[in-house]
Design a protein around this motif. Structure first.
Motif, PDB file in Angstrom:
ATOM      1  N   ASP A 113       0.885  -1.287   0.040  1.00  0.00           N
ATOM      2  CA  ASP A 113       0.063  -0.168   0.081  1.00  0.00           C
ATOM      3  C   ASP A 113       0.838   1.182   0.198  1.00  0.00           C
ATOM      4  OD1 ASP A 113      -2.269  -1.726  -0.023  1.00  0.00           O
ATOM      5  OD2 ASP A 113      -2.723  -1.436   2.108  1.00  0.00           O
ATOM      6  N   ALA A 114       0.403   2.363  -0.624  1.00  0.00           N
ATOM      7  CA  ALA A 114       1.245   3.413  -0.943  1.00  0.00           C
ATOM      8  C   ALA A 114       0.210   4.691  -1.168  1.00  0.00           C
ATOM      9  CB  ALA A 114       2.135   3.166  -2.169  1.00  0.00           C
ATOM     10  N   ARG A 115       0.931   5.696  -1.196  1.00  0.00           N
ATOM     11  CA  ARG A 115       0.133   7.033  -1.588  1.00  0.00           C
ATOM     12  C   ARG A 115       1.042   7.959  -2.224  1.00  0.00           C
ATOM     13  NH1 ARG A 115      -1.032  10.622   3.820  1.00  0.00           N
ATOM     14  NH2 ARG A 115       0.946  10.753   4.283  1.00  0.00           N
ATOM     15  N   PHE A 116       0.529   8.684  -3.265  1.00  0.00           N
ATOM     16  CA  PHE A 116       1.320   9.898  -3.882  1.00  0.00           C
ATOM     17  C   PHE A 116       0.696  11.082  -3.171  1.00  0.00           C
ATOM     18  CE2 PHE A 116       2.636   7.814  -8.236  1.00  0.00           C
ATOM     19  CZ  PHE A 116       4.045   8.045  -8.109  1.00  0.00           C
ATOM     20  N   ARG A 117       1.828  11.876  -2.894  1.00  0.00           N
ATOM     21  CA  ARG A 117       1.101  13.115  -2.348  1.00  0.00           C
ATOM     22  C   ARG A 117       1.804  14.174  -3.095  1.00  0.00           C
ATOM     23  NH1 ARG A 117       1.863  15.536   2.641  1.00  0.00           N
ATOM     24  NH2 ARG A 117       3.828  14.653   2.902  1.00  0.00           N
ATOM     25  N   THR A 118       1.073  15.325  -3.354  1.00  0.00           N
ATOM     26  CA  THR A 118       1.779  16.553  -4.421  1.00  0.00           C
ATOM     27  C   THR A 118       1.296  17.830  -3.041  1.00  0.00           C
ATOM     28  OG1 THR A 118       1.629  15.779  -6.355  1.00  0.00           O
ATOM     29  CG2 THR A 118       1.212  18.020  -6.046  1.00  0.00           C
ATOM     30  N   CYS A 119       2.164  18.881  -3.108  1.00  0.00           N
ATOM     31  CA  CYS A 119       2.113  19.882  -2.284  1.00  0.00           C
ATOM     32  C   CYS A 119       2.417  20.963  -3.495  1.00  0.00           C
ATOM     33  CB  CYS A 119       2.816  20.098  -0.897  1.00  0.00           C
ATOM     34  SG  CYS A 119       2.602  21.668  -0.260  1.00  0.00           S
ATOM     35  N   ILE A 120       1.434  22.190  -3.226  1.00  0.00           N
ATOM     36  CA  ILE A 120       1.526  23.154  -4.091  1.00  0.00           C
ATOM     37  C   ILE A 120       1.983  24.411  -3.416  1.00  0.00           C
ATOM     38  CG2 ILE A 120       0.657  24.600  -6.008  1.00  0.00           C
ATOM     39  CD1 ILE A 120      -0.622  22.289  -7.070  1.00  0.00           C
ATOM     40  N   SER A 121       2.736  25.201  -3.433  1.00  0.00           N
ATOM     41  CA  SER A 121       3.018  26.405  -2.777  1.00  0.00           C
ATOM     42  C   SER A 121       2.769  27.494  -3.667  1.00  0.00           C
ATOM     43  CB  SER A 121       4.435  26.484  -2.111  1.00  0.00           C
ATOM     44  OG  SER A 121       4.752  27.654  -1.779  1.00  0.00           O
ATOM     45  N   LEU A 122       1.808  28.311  -3.435  1.00  0.00           N
ATOM     46  CA  LEU A 122       1.374  29.638  -4.108  1.00  0.00           C
ATOM     47  C   LEU A 122       1.844  30.643  -3.488  1.00  0.00           C
ATOM     48  CD1 LEU A 122      -0.041  31.168  -6.632  1.00  0.00           C
ATOM     49  CD2 LEU A 122      -1.960  30.924  -5.034  1.00  0.00           C
ATOM     50  N   MET A 123       2.857  31.775  -4.453  1.00  0.00           N
ATOM     51  CA  MET A 123       3.483  32.963  -3.942  1.00  0.00           C
ATOM     52  C   MET A 123       2.664  34.019  -4.681  1.00  0.00           C
ATOM     53  SD  MET A 123       5.375  32.711  -1.158  1.00  0.00           S
ATOM     54  CE  MET A 123       6.563  31.570  -0.410  1.00  0.00           C
ATOM     55  N   GLN A 124       1.914  35.031  -3.964  1.00  0.00           N
ATOM     56  CA  GLN A 124       1.201  35.928  -4.813  1.00  0.00           C
ATOM     57  C   GLN A 124       1.485  37.322  -3.979  1.00  0.00           C
ATOM     58  OE1 GLN A 124      -3.009  34.413  -4.815  1.00  0.00           O
ATOM     59  NE2 GLN A 124      -2.740  35.096  -7.142  1.00  0.00           N
TER      60      GLN A 124
END
Length: 196
Positions: A113-124
């Motif tokens: 069992d596994a998971r993919f995780r994506t984190c997006i950092s937005l700078m405005q």
């Protein structure tokens, strides 16, 4: 809306442009003249995403977003995790070497069992002239196949079989992956925020 995506990875750029659609003009690092290696020295995917986005805001004064993704295999205490792109020793973004190491580490184990995780950092840039960060996360659970299947996608896609499917991301193809993937889920949150 014009915004920089802090990458020169053609696969990621294509995927993000398809997910975000025609409302957004997505610029790559080379589009803004950034050719240096942006440091990724964080010990979490959140820290790496923040580091890349902050670098562009600080050095190029552009609204931007950056992502970092990790494949986390539960029986391996979350490996490869933040080291997913450089999992095989002495390599950088060598998918074949990374997948070979992962299969070796798992061996004959049935606990895949596994998971993919994506984190997006937005700078405005805000009305105060300062950059402000918002983060978005996407996750998809699944399992690691015993061998590679399929030719689409990139990275660990030939090994990762998402929950509810009996085919790997690399077999499902871009259209399906772009609807259900970790990155798609994080980008959907980003898009909703930008449009809102």
């Amino acid at each position: 809306m014009k915004i920089v995506f802090a990458t020169n990875n053609k696969n990621k750029l294509k995927e993000i442009r398809e997910i975000l659609g025609p409302d957004f003009e997505i610029l790559s690092l080379s589009d803004i003249g950034c050719h240096e290696e942006i440091p990724e020295t964080g010990d979490t995917i959140e820290a790496n995403a923040r580091q890349k986005a902050s670098y562009i805001a600080d050095h190029y004064d552009h609204d931007c977003f950056a992502d970092d993704t990790g494949l986390e295999v539960f029986s391996l205490n979350g490996e490869p995790g933040v080291h997913s792109a450089r999992y095989a020793e002495g390599t950088d973004h060598d998918s074949e070497a990374n997948m070979a190491k992962l299969l070796r580490r798992l061996g004959d184990s049935d606990n895949r069992d596994a998971r993919f995780r994506t984190c997006i950092s937005l700078m405005q840039k805000g009305p105060d002239g300062q950059y402000h960060e918002v983060q978005f996360e996407g996750e998809v659970r699944g399992r690691i196949a015993r061998e590679k299947h399929g030719t689409e996608g990139f990275g660990y896609d030939p090994l990762f079989v998402p929950e509810g499917y009996d085919k790997s991301f690399a077999e499902l193809g871009e259209d399906v992956k772009n609807q259900i993937s970790h990155r798609a889920r994080a980008v959907a949150k980003l898009a909703a925020y930008l449009k809102g």
